[in-house]
Design a protein around this motif. Structure first.
Motif, short mmCIF file in Angstrom:
data_model
loop_
_atom_site.label_atom_id
_atom_site.label_comp_id
_atom_site.label_asym_id
_atom_site.label_seq_id
_atom_site.Cartn_x
_atom_site.Cartn_y
_atom_site.Cartn_z
N HIS A 188 0.82 -1.22 0.00
CA HIS A 188 0.00 0.00 0.00
C HIS A 188 0.85 1.27 0.00
O HIS A 188 0.73 2.13 0.86
CB HIS A 188 -0.97 0.02 1.19
CG HIS A 188 -2.08 1.01 1.01
ND1 HIS A 188 -2.80 1.53 2.07
CD2 HIS A 188 -2.61 1.57 -0.09
CE1 HIS A 188 -3.72 2.36 1.62
NE2 HIS A 188 -3.61 2.40 0.30
N GLY A 189 1.71 1.40 -1.01
CA GLY A 189 2.48 2.62 -1.14
C GLY A 189 3.33 2.58 -2.38
O GLY A 189 3.79 1.51 -2.79
N SER A 209 -5.37 -6.69 -14.53
CA SER A 209 -6.31 -7.36 -13.64
C SER A 209 -6.41 -6.58 -12.34
O SER A 209 -5.40 -6.16 -11.77
CB SER A 209 -5.85 -8.79 -13.35
OG SER A 209 -6.75 -9.44 -12.46
N LEU A 210 -7.63 -6.40 -11.89
CA LEU A 210 -7.89 -5.71 -10.62
C LEU A 210 -8.09 -6.75 -9.53
O LEU A 210 -8.93 -7.64 -9.65
CB LEU A 210 -9.14 -4.83 -10.75
CG LEU A 210 -9.55 -4.05 -9.50
CD1 LEU A 210 -8.49 -3.00 -9.16
CD2 LEU A 210 -10.91 -3.39 -9.70
N LEU A 211 -7.33 -6.62 -8.45
CA LEU A 211 -7.44 -7.57 -7.34
C LEU A 211 -8.28 -6.97 -6.21
O LEU A 211 -9.41 -7.37 -5.98
CB LEU A 211 -6.06 -7.95 -6.84
CG LEU A 211 -6.02 -8.85 -5.59
CD1 LEU A 211 -6.82 -10.12 -5.79
CD2 LEU A 211 -4.58 -9.17 -5.22
N ASN A 246 -14.16 -1.99 -0.09
CA ASN A 246 -14.36 -3.42 -0.29
C ASN A 246 -13.11 -4.07 -0.86
O ASN A 246 -12.40 -3.46 -1.67
CB ASN A 246 -15.53 -3.67 -1.24
CG ASN A 246 -16.86 -3.37 -0.60
OD1 ASN A 246 -17.16 -3.84 0.49
ND2 ASN A 246 -17.67 -2.55 -1.26
N SER A 247 -12.87 -5.31 -0.46
CA SER A 247 -11.76 -6.06 -1.01
C SER A 247 -11.95 -7.53 -0.67
O SER A 247 -12.40 -7.87 0.42
CB SER A 247 -10.43 -5.58 -0.44
OG SER A 247 -9.35 -6.28 -1.02
N PRO A 248 -11.61 -8.42 -1.60
CA PRO A 248 -11.63 -9.85 -1.26
C PRO A 248 -10.47 -10.21 -0.36
O PRO A 248 -9.41 -9.56 -0.40
CB PRO A 248 -11.50 -10.53 -2.63
CG PRO A 248 -10.75 -9.54 -3.47
CD PRO A 248 -11.21 -8.19 -3.01
N GLY A 299 -4.62 -2.57 -7.68
CA GLY A 299 -5.20 -2.91 -6.40
C GLY A 299 -4.52 -4.11 -5.78
O GLY A 299 -5.18 -4.96 -5.19
N SER A 300 -3.20 -4.18 -5.91
CA SER A 300 -2.47 -5.30 -5.31
C SER A 300 -2.66 -5.27 -3.79
O SER A 300 -3.05 -4.25 -3.22
CB SER A 300 -0.99 -5.22 -5.68
OG SER A 300 -0.50 -3.92 -5.46
#
Length: 407
Positions: free
Chosen positions: A84-85, A239-241, A267-269, A299-300
Motif C-alpha cells: 500500500h504505497g 487485472s484488478l485484485l 471493499n476487497s476480497p 489494487g495489489s
C-alpha cells in the motif's frame, strides 16, 4: 512461541531451532537480515510474534527536552514485508523506532529519544508449525549511506535496488491499448513494431479478462501472444485484485464491526478466501496456457486484515495479514521466475515487481500536451531521488483521456 505457562514456553523455545541469516553485498552499504524458525519438537508449535532486527544506536541529535517529530538516525530501513504505497516510506509497516530506557547516558532527560530500532510485523504472524516445519521471516534491509546530502543518499538507495532487485532495471516502452478484440490488438502490435515500442498492455476497460477460463478465450489470447512474439513484441493485460467486492463469504471482514467494506480501498476480497485462492490459480493457468508476458496488477494486496474464521487459508484475524502477504508474494515470485513483467502500483520491488508509478496526478493527463510534459518532467525529477528512472512509469495519452478534450 506457543501457548501455555512459562515452563511450557521455555521448553517450546528451547526446542525451536532459530537460524539468523545475514547477507552483505559488494559495492553497496547494505546489510540484509532474516530468520528461520524450525519446529524441532514432535508437536505443533505456534509462532505468535517475532522481530527480525533489534538494533540500539546512539543519539542522532542533542535534545534534552521532549519534542514533536523526533528525527531518526540516518539509516534507511526497509523490508520486503511492504504494501500500500508507491514509495518505500509509504509502504513501510515493519520499522519501529522506540525509546531505549536502558541507554541511560542519552541526552534526553526522560530517556525518550527514538534510538532502538525494531523491525516486526504489525500483526502476527500467529503461524502454527507442524513438527519439522520451518517459518521464514521477511527480510530487513539496512542501508547505511555515507552522507546526509540528499542526492548522495539517493545514489546509495538506487544502487541498493539495482543490486538486490535487478529486474527493476528493465525499462521497456509500453503501450496501453483500450480494446482487447483481436483486430485492435493486432493493429496495436503492428504499430509498436513499426515505431520501436516493446510491450502492449490490454488496459483496464479494454475487455481483457484475466479470470476467464473458457478454453476458446485462452486459445484466442495464445494466438495473439504468438502474433506479438513473432514481431518481437511482448503482450499482457490488466487485472484488478483489491478495491472491489466479491461476496459476503469471500470479502475481508472488519474485526471491529464484523462487516465488509472497511479495507484500505473499501471493499476487497480476502486473498486466503476460497475466491482468493482460486483467483491466483486462474492467473497462473492463464499465463501458462497463453504465454503472455505482462501483468498489470492493480489494487495489489494493500495489507488488509480479515477477521473471518471461515476462510480456508487463515484461522482468524491474527494470521490474516501474514498469510495474505505470503499469497501475493509467492505469486509475484512465480511470475518473476517465468520472466513475466509486473507493473504494480505498490512497493513490491523486493518480491519481483518491475515498476510502479513515478508519482503523478491522473487528471493532469487531461491537460493540454505542453502542460502534461512540463508536469511530467517535474514528477520524474521529484520521483527519482530514491527510485532509479526505470522503477517508475509516466504516461502520455495519445487519445482523449478523462474528457480532457482533443488538446
Amino acid at each position: 512461541a506457543g501457548p501455555g505457562d512459562s515452563s511450557d514456553r521455555a521448553s517450546s523455545e528451547a526446542a525451536a531451532e532459530v537460524t539468523v541469516h545475514y547477507e552483505l553485498y559488494d559495492g553497496v552499504p547494505v546489510l540484509a537480515k532474516w530468520l528461520e524458525i524450525r519446529n524441532t519438537t514432535d508437536r505443533p508449535l505456534r509462532v505468535e510474534q517475532f522481530s527480525v532486527e533489534c538494533l540500539a544506536v546512539v543519539d542522532y541529535e542533542s535534545c534534552v527536552e521532549g519534542q514533536k517529530g523526533w528525527p531518526y538516525p540516518g539509516l534507511h530501513v526497509e523490508s520486503d514485508y511492504a504494501f500500500h504505497g508507491m514509495t518505500a516510506r509509504s509502504a513501510d509497516v515493519t520499522t519501529c523506532w522506540l525509546p531505549d530506557p536502558r541507554y541511560t547516558s542519552q541526552v534526553s532527560y526522560l530517556l525518550e529519544s527514538p534510538l532502538l530500532l525494531e523491525t516486526r510485523p504489525p500483526l502476527g504472524p500467529d503461524t502454527e508449525l507442524a513438527p519439522g516445519d520451518t517459518l521464514t521471516s521477511f527480510r530487513t534491509f539496512l542501508v547505511c549511506p555515507d552522507s546526509t546530502e540528499r542526492e548522495r543518499r539517493g545514489l546509495a538507495l538506487r544502487r541498493f535496488y539495482r543490486t538486490v532487485a535487478p529486474w527493476t532495471t528493465e525499462n521497456p516502452i509500453l503501450m496501453h491499448v483500450r480494446h482487447a478484440d483481436p483486430e485492435s490488438v493486432k493493429a496495436a502490435i503492428d504499430q509498436c513494431e513499426d515505431v520501436g515500442f516493446e510491450m502492449v498492455i490490454l488496459t483496464f476497460g479494454s475487455g481483457f479478462d484475466a479470470e476467464n477460463e473458457e478454453e476458446a478465450y485462452l486459445d484466442e489470447l495464445k494466438e495473439l501472444a504468438d502474433y506479438a512474439h513473432e514481431r518481437g513484441i511482448e503482450l499482457g493485460g490488466y487485472s484488478l485484485l483489491a478495491s472491489r467486492a466479491v461476496s459476503d463469504t469471500d470479502d475481508i471482514i472488519d474485526p471491529d464491526s464484523g462487516e465488509r467494506g472497511h479495507g484500505a480501498f473499501g471493499n476487497s476480497p480476502c486473498l486466503e478466501s476460497a475466491w482468493g485462492q482460486d483467483y491466483f490459480r486462474k492467473l497462473e493457468q492463464l499465463y501458462e496456457h497463453t504465454g503472455l508476458d505482462i501483468l498489470e496488477h492493480d489494487g495489489s494486496y494493500p495489507g488488509d486484515v480479515c477477521a473471518s474464521t471461515d476462510h480456508p487459508g487463515h484461522r482468524g484475524l491474527a494470521d490474516s495479514q501474514w498469510t495474505q502477504w505470503l499469497r501475493i508474494t509467492a505469486f509475484y515470485r512465480w511470475c518473476r521466475e517465468r520472466g513475466i513483467y509486473l507493473n504494480v502500483p505498490d512497493w513490491y520491488f523486493l518480491n519481483g515487481s518491475n515498476k510502479t508509478g513515478m508519482g503523478y496526478r491522473e487528471v493532469n493527463w487531461s491537460l493540454p500536451r505542453d502542460r502534461q510534459l512540463l508536469l511530467g518532467r517535474q514528477n520524474i525529477y521529484d520521483g527519482t531521488w530514491e527510485k532509479s528512472p526505470s522503477m517508475g512509469w509516466m504516461f502520455v495519452p495519445l487519445v482523449e483521456y478523462h474528457s480532457g478534450g482533443e488538446a
